[in-house]
Structures are given as structure tokens and as C-alpha cells.
Design a protein around this motif. Structure first.
Motif, mmCIF file in Angstrom:
data_model
loop_
_atom_site.group_PDB
_atom_site.id
_atom_site.type_symbol
_atom_site.label_atom_id
_atom_site.label_comp_id
_atom_site.label_asym_id
_atom_site.label_seq_id
_atom_site.Cartn_x
_atom_site.Cartn_y
_atom_site.Cartn_z
ATOM 1 N N ASP A 212 22.460 24.247 2.649
ATOM 2 C CA ASP A 212 21.845 22.935 2.831
ATOM 3 C C ASP A 212 20.499 22.961 2.121
ATOM 4 O O ASP A 212 19.748 23.928 2.221
ATOM 5 C CB ASP A 212 21.657 22.633 4.318
ATOM 6 C CG ASP A 212 22.975 22.593 5.061
ATOM 7 O OD1 ASP A 212 24.015 22.406 4.418
ATOM 8 O OD2 ASP A 212 22.958 22.751 6.290
ATOM 9 N N ARG A 213 20.195 21.905 1.392
ATOM 10 C CA ARG A 213 18.952 21.836 0.619
ATOM 11 C C ARG A 213 18.111 20.675 1.125
ATOM 12 O O ARG A 213 18.643 19.646 1.549
ATOM 13 C CB ARG A 213 19.227 21.614 -0.870
ATOM 14 C CG ARG A 213 20.221 22.548 -1.486
ATOM 15 C CD ARG A 213 19.635 23.878 -1.797
ATOM 16 N NE ARG A 213 20.662 24.696 -2.458
ATOM 17 C CZ ARG A 213 20.461 25.908 -2.863
ATOM 18 N NH1 ARG A 213 19.298 26.472 -2.705
ATOM 19 N NH2 ARG A 213 21.415 26.588 -3.432
ATOM 20 N N VAL A 214 16.803 20.830 1.054
ATOM 21 C CA VAL A 214 15.879 19.765 1.443
ATOM 22 C C VAL A 214 14.965 19.481 0.257
ATOM 23 O O VAL A 214 14.306 20.377 -0.259
ATOM 24 C CB VAL A 214 15.040 20.149 2.677
ATOM 25 C CG1 VAL A 214 14.082 19.026 3.045
ATOM 26 C CG2 VAL A 214 15.951 20.487 3.860
ATOM 27 N N PHE A 215 14.968 18.232 -0.173
ATOM 28 C CA PHE A 215 14.128 17.777 -1.281
ATOM 29 C C PHE A 215 13.025 16.914 -0.680
ATOM 30 O O PHE A 215 13.308 15.957 0.041
ATOM 31 C CB PHE A 215 14.953 16.947 -2.269
ATOM 32 C CG PHE A 215 16.051 17.728 -2.950
ATOM 33 C CD1 PHE A 215 15.889 18.167 -4.251
ATOM 34 C CD2 PHE A 215 17.233 18.017 -2.292
ATOM 35 C CE1 PHE A 215 16.890 18.884 -4.884
ATOM 36 C CE2 PHE A 215 18.241 18.735 -2.912
ATOM 37 C CZ PHE A 215 18.070 19.171 -4.215
ATOM 38 N N VAL A 216 11.779 17.262 -0.981
ATOM 39 C CA VAL A 216 10.625 16.550 -0.432
ATOM 40 C C VAL A 216 9.751 16.105 -1.589
ATOM 41 O O VAL A 216 9.543 16.841 -2.552
ATOM 42 C CB VAL A 216 9.808 17.467 0.511
ATOM 43 C CG1 VAL A 216 8.577 16.748 1.044
ATOM 44 C CG2 VAL A 216 10.685 17.974 1.654
ATOM 45 N N GLY A 217 9.245 14.882 -1.491
ATOM 46 C CA GLY A 217 8.357 14.393 -2.535
ATOM 47 C C GLY A 217 7.970 12.957 -2.286
ATOM 48 O O GLY A 217 8.004 12.472 -1.153
ATOM 49 N N HIS A 218 7.626 12.282 -3.372
ATOM 50 C CA HIS A 218 7.303 10.871 -3.246
ATOM 51 C C HIS A 218 7.841 10.105 -4.447
ATOM 52 O O HIS A 218 8.064 10.668 -5.521
ATOM 53 C CB HIS A 218 5.801 10.635 -3.046
ATOM 54 C CG HIS A 218 4.943 11.032 -4.207
ATOM 55 N ND1 HIS A 218 4.545 12.327 -4.429
ATOM 56 C CD2 HIS A 218 4.404 10.303 -5.203
ATOM 57 C CE1 HIS A 218 3.793 12.386 -5.501
ATOM 58 N NE2 HIS A 218 3.690 11.168 -6.006
ATOM 59 N N TYR A 219 8.094 8.846 -4.196
ATOM 60 C CA TYR A 219 8.576 7.930 -5.225
ATOM 61 C C TYR A 219 7.422 7.061 -5.689
ATOM 62 O O TYR A 219 6.555 6.692 -4.898
ATOM 63 C CB TYR A 219 9.644 6.975 -4.669
ATOM 64 C CG TYR A 219 10.944 7.599 -4.263
ATOM 65 C CD1 TYR A 219 11.732 8.290 -5.175
ATOM 66 C CD2 TYR A 219 11.421 7.456 -2.967
ATOM 67 C CE1 TYR A 219 12.954 8.826 -4.798
ATOM 68 C CE2 TYR A 219 12.642 7.985 -2.584
ATOM 69 C CZ TYR A 219 13.400 8.673 -3.505
ATOM 70 O OH TYR A 219 14.611 9.195 -3.123
ATOM 71 N N ARG A 220 7.473 6.703 -6.943
ATOM 72 C CA ARG A 220 6.628 5.639 -7.479
ATOM 73 C C ARG A 220 7.559 4.639 -8.130
ATOM 74 O O ARG A 220 8.393 5.010 -8.960
ATOM 75 C CB ARG A 220 5.644 6.175 -8.520
ATOM 76 C CG ARG A 220 4.515 6.937 -7.919
ATOM 77 C CD ARG A 220 3.418 7.139 -8.953
ATOM 78 N NE ARG A 220 2.826 8.439 -8.724
ATOM 79 C CZ ARG A 220 2.362 9.226 -9.665
ATOM 80 N NH1 ARG A 220 2.389 8.854 -10.921
ATOM 81 N NH2 ARG A 220 1.834 10.385 -9.360
ATOM 82 N N TYR A 221 7.417 3.409 -7.728
ATOM 83 C CA TYR A 221 8.266 2.336 -8.233
ATOM 84 C C TYR A 221 7.443 1.309 -8.987
ATOM 85 O O TYR A 221 6.317 1.008 -8.604
ATOM 86 C CB TYR A 221 8.928 1.581 -7.071
ATOM 87 C CG TYR A 221 9.985 2.343 -6.329
ATOM 88 C CD1 TYR A 221 11.307 2.263 -6.719
ATOM 89 C CD2 TYR A 221 9.661 3.119 -5.229
ATOM 90 C CE1 TYR A 221 12.295 2.940 -6.018
ATOM 91 C CE2 TYR A 221 10.634 3.804 -4.524
ATOM 92 C CZ TYR A 221 11.952 3.710 -4.924
ATOM 93 O OH TYR A 221 12.922 4.383 -4.235
ATOM 94 N N LYS A 222 8.042 0.756 -10.032
ATOM 95 C CA LYS A 222 7.560 -0.484 -10.623
ATOM 96 C C LYS A 222 8.622 -1.512 -10.264
ATOM 97 O O LYS A 222 9.809 -1.321 -10.546
ATOM 98 C CB LYS A 222 7.393 -0.367 -12.134
ATOM 99 C CG LYS A 222 6.225 0.499 -12.517
ATOM 100 C CD LYS A 222 5.985 0.478 -14.012
ATOM 101 C CE LYS A 222 4.814 1.390 -14.359
ATOM 102 N NZ LYS A 222 4.580 1.430 -15.808
#
Length: 165
Positions: free
Chosen positions: A123-133
Motif C-alpha cells: 500500500d502506498r501513500v502519496f502526500v502533497g498539494h495541488y495547484r489549480y488554474k
């Protein structure tokens, strides 16, 4: 922040869009997800040491325009053509949604945690943040640019990113 923009969109509207997007991706409804994008949308996963880099001059994990995104969705759905068969099961948690400013397009950001469960894999966990236009088209808020910035320092430990982050 531009007064006109803040009068036409609310954080709640942005949250609704991002939560809907997360549900579509977790449900593997990729064609419906494409409908959330503008006709000139881009999707980026930049290197984690250069999250603001320009994809024309820096090697990105993913740097797709709308044509490549549509082709990516075709490959993801084809059991004979892609590493995502059977598809990974994912569960996305979206939080800290905010409207961060206006610079031509309307810009929003959100943090994410994605749990990925895959047959015969850890099982993998991806953590971060998005930036949207974001852009409004036909009265609907749509995604013009989606930048997924991972917090992990050693990306190799996460395995392949063969699904839409």
C-alpha cells in the motif's frame, strides 16, 4: 485578490469541484473526469525540488497537454496497454482548499493524501498539494491546469505513478 473573481466563485464552489474530481478519479470514471477539464487543460507532476519549474526546460514526472491527457485515459482503461490493470484502488483526502489569487486564470490550491492499493504490491501513500488554474466555461468552473506537487523526497519509494495523481 480580484474583486470580480471573488464575487463569482466561492471556496465552497471550488471545494465542490475538487471533491467531485476526487470521487471521479477514485471511482475510475476517467471519461467523466475529462469533462471537468478545459479544452486546453494541462496536467503536471513537477520534480519535487522544483515545483514552480517550467515543463519546457525541466524534466517533469508528467507534463501532459489535453491531447496527451485524453490518450492517457485511453491507455489507463485498456487492460492490454497499461500497467494499471487491474486498476489501483485509491482513496483521496482533499483538504485546506483555498483561493490563492488571480493571475490571468483563477488560482486555487488544496492539500491531498492519496492511499493507493494495488494487487500484489505494498500500500502506498502519496502526500502533497495541488495547484489549480480554474476557468469558468459555459457557467461551469473547469480545470485549466492541474499541478500535483509531491512532498516525498525519495520518489522511488512510492513506486510507479501510473494512475492520475
Amino acid at each position: 485578490m480580484n474583486e470580480m473573481w471573488t464575487a463569482t466563485v466561492s471556496r465552497a464552489e471550488v471545494e465542490d469541484l475538487l471533491y467531485h474530481e476526487a470521487d471521479l478519479l477514485d471511482s475510475w470514471r476517467l471519461d467523466d473526469w475529462l469533462e471537468l477539464l478545459t479544452d486546453d487543460a494541462t496536467y503536471y507532476i513537477p520534480p519535487n525540488d522544483k515545483p514552480d519549474a517550467d515543463a519546457r526546460y525541466t524534466l517533469f514526472t508528467i507534463a501532459d497537454d489535453i491531447v496527451r491527457l485524453r490518450e492517457r485515459v485511453i491507455r489507463l482503461k485498456d487492460p492490454n496497454c497499461h500497467a494499471e490493470f487491474p486498476p489501483s484502488r485509491t482513496r483521496r483526502m482533499i483538504g485546506n482548499v483555498r483561493i490563492t489569487g488571480v493571475d490571468g486564470d483563477e488560482i486555487s490550491a488544496a492539500d491531498f493524501i492519496i492511499h493507493r492499493f494495488r494487487y500484489n504490491d505494498l500500500d502506498r501513500v502519496f502526500v502533497g498539494h495541488y495547484r489549480y488554474k480554474l476557468k469558468r466555461q459555459g457557467g461551469r468552473l473547469k480545470i485549466a491546469e492541474r499541478r500535483a506537487i509531491l512532498d516525498e523526497q525519495q520518489l522511488g519509494l512510492l513506486g510507479s505513478v501510473s494512475f492520475i495523481l
